[in-house]
Scaffold this active site. Structure first.
Site, PDB file in Angstrom:
ATOM      1  N   GLU A  74     -13.219   3.856  -7.299  1.00 43.91           N
ATOM      2  CA  GLU A  74     -13.502   5.082  -8.051  1.00 43.91           C
ATOM      3  C   GLU A  74     -13.708   4.803  -9.536  1.00 43.91           C
ATOM      4  O   GLU A  74     -14.477   5.493 -10.196  1.00 43.91           O
ATOM      5  CB  GLU A  74     -12.361   6.080  -7.862  1.00 43.91           C
ATOM      6  N   ASP A 123      -9.984   6.563  -4.883  1.00 42.62           N
ATOM      7  CA  ASP A 123      -8.589   6.987  -4.858  1.00 42.62           C
ATOM      8  C   ASP A 123      -8.245   7.623  -3.522  1.00 42.62           C
ATOM      9  O   ASP A 123      -9.050   8.373  -2.947  1.00 42.62           O
ATOM     10  CB  ASP A 123      -8.305   7.987  -5.988  1.00 42.62           C
ATOM     11  N   TYR A 162       1.172   6.116  -6.140  1.00 37.65           N
ATOM     12  CA  TYR A 162       0.147   7.125  -6.444  1.00 37.65           C
ATOM     13  C   TYR A 162       0.799   8.440  -6.890  1.00 37.65           C
ATOM     14  O   TYR A 162       1.621   9.001  -6.158  1.00 37.65           O
ATOM     15  CB  TYR A 162      -0.720   7.357  -5.210  1.00 37.65           C
TER      16      TYR A 162
END
Length: 403
Positions: A9, A106, A328
């Protein structure tokens, strides 16, 4: 020689993937590491077209009789500011040596949308696999490449992302044109933007502003005193032990008195008089809190350090991407997968801070780090699990990041 194209990304993530796979992470349009070609988007490269750019949409008026605008098919177009990056990705996708594509955007709905739109616009038909990372440590990246998912496994998430994007388009385009038409009825062109996120947010601000403007000051009294004891003195404040909240008296609080005479009476009753101090202790038990999701992390960071929600997310994202010390952060889960116990125990052994290391070691030696449903629960983990430390060193963190 067949090659696999990896699309991340962000450029920084592409560099991290290259490092983890043994390549050099110098800045470039793409990296070649063994059989892998690693490149990246810069966030979104593709967007939905505006109505007048869609097939048959030329000359649409801004009048109410032109609504609703519901296209048979939603068309995509390159985002102008990132068109050069899209050209690089398109060229690599069309390279005959590339036989497979890995989606390394992501791990989430937005990452799925970014990749999906690139593939749709470029028309690539090459088989797709999914790299799904919760952590950006070198070990986690290697493990991710060893356990790639089939791209089709993520189709439901991609469908949800596309649905959200197209719904936003329908709401935004039609509502904006409808309100613009109404507000322009008295002459001129009064553009009135409307959106799924901005409009409710603006409504909250307007409601708050109206309350501020309608505020009427009201006098109240509090009784404060200084109490002398053998060890010195301490301040105290009177409050009503029987106070209960009322929907009618929203400004009322246990310590507030609206009648000056009542406040004076309390003062006169206590001033210069001896009193009795009582201390009551009661043993209670309190369960440990759940792990952090993004919302609870933002709430606690605001309470402890005064960080805004945006600032907390920025810091957490940097701790995830740059320092690799957090998993994350954009998660709504407060649980871990049931097979994460070994990783958790490894993380407990990795703290740089001496006090934290001591507590963690005590927890391990006492056998407190066990698989319990309050922490490890597959049913309550969706795209991502709770935010936890990865075990990477925190020695290089700035003070604000360390907080």
């Amino acid at each position: 020689m067949p090659k696999t194209l990896v699309i991340a990304e962000k450029p920084s993530v592409a560099a991290d993937l290259a490092r983890a796979l043994g390549g050099k992470a110098a800045r470039a349009e793409y990296f070649e590491v063994g059989d892998y070609v690693i490149t990246s988007a810069v966030g979104h490269l593709v967007e939905l077209c505006l109505p007048n750019k869609m097939t048959g949409g030329k000359g649409l008026s801004w009048k109410l009789d032109a609504l609703p605008i519901i296209p048979d098919e939603f068309e995509l177009q390159p985002i102008a500011r990132s068109a050069d990056r899209l050209k690089v990705v398109r060229k690599l996708l069309k390279d005959p040596e590339v036989t497979e594509v890995i989606n390394a955007c992501d791990a989430g709905r937005e990452g799925e949308l970014i990749f999906h739109n690139i593939i749709q616009l470029t028309g690539s038909k090459k088989p797709v696999k999914r790299l799904w990372l919760q952590s950006m440590t070198k070990e986690a990246i290697k493990e991710g490449f060893e356990n790639l998912r089939q791209g089709s496994d993520m189709d439901p998430l991609a469908d949800a992302a596309v649905c959200r994007s197209e719904s936003d388009w329908l709401v935004g385009i039609n509502s904006t044109r409808a309100l613009t038409a109404v507000n322009s009825g008295q002459g001129g062109f009064q553009l009135t933007p409307v959106g799924r996120v901005q409009t409710p947010t603006l409504a909250i601000l307007v409601e708050r502003e109206e309350k501020i403007r309608a505020f009427l000051p009201k006098t109240y009294f509090e009784v404060h005193a200084e109490f002398s004891v053998a060890a010195g003195s301490y301040p105290g404040r009177w409050f009503d032990e029987g106070f209960k909240k009322s929907e009618e008296e929203t400004d009322a609080k246990a310590e507030r008195l609206w009648d000056h005479a009542q406040a004076e009476a309390i003062r006169a009753k206590c001033d210069g008089k001896p009193g009795v101090i009582e201390e009551t202790k009661k043993a209670t038990t309190q369960a440990s809190p759940l792990l952090y999701d993004l919302t609870t992390l933002q709430r606690e960071a605001n309470g402890r350090f005064g960080f805004s929600a945006k600032r907390t997310l920025q810091l957490a994202q940097r701790l995830y991407e740059h320092h690799k010390v957090l998993t994350y952060p954009r998660t709504d889960s407060r649980y871990l997968p049931e097979d994460n116990l070994p990783a958790v125990k490894a993380s407990f052994k990795s703290f740089d801070d001496k006090d934290l290391a001591s507590h963690a070691n005590h927890a391990l030696t006492q056998g407190w780090v066990v698989k319990t449903g309050k922490v490890f629960n597959n049913a309550k983990v969706s795209d991502h699990h709770a935010i936890i430390p990865t075990g990477a060193s925190t020695a290089a963190l700035y003070d604000v990041e360390r907080k």
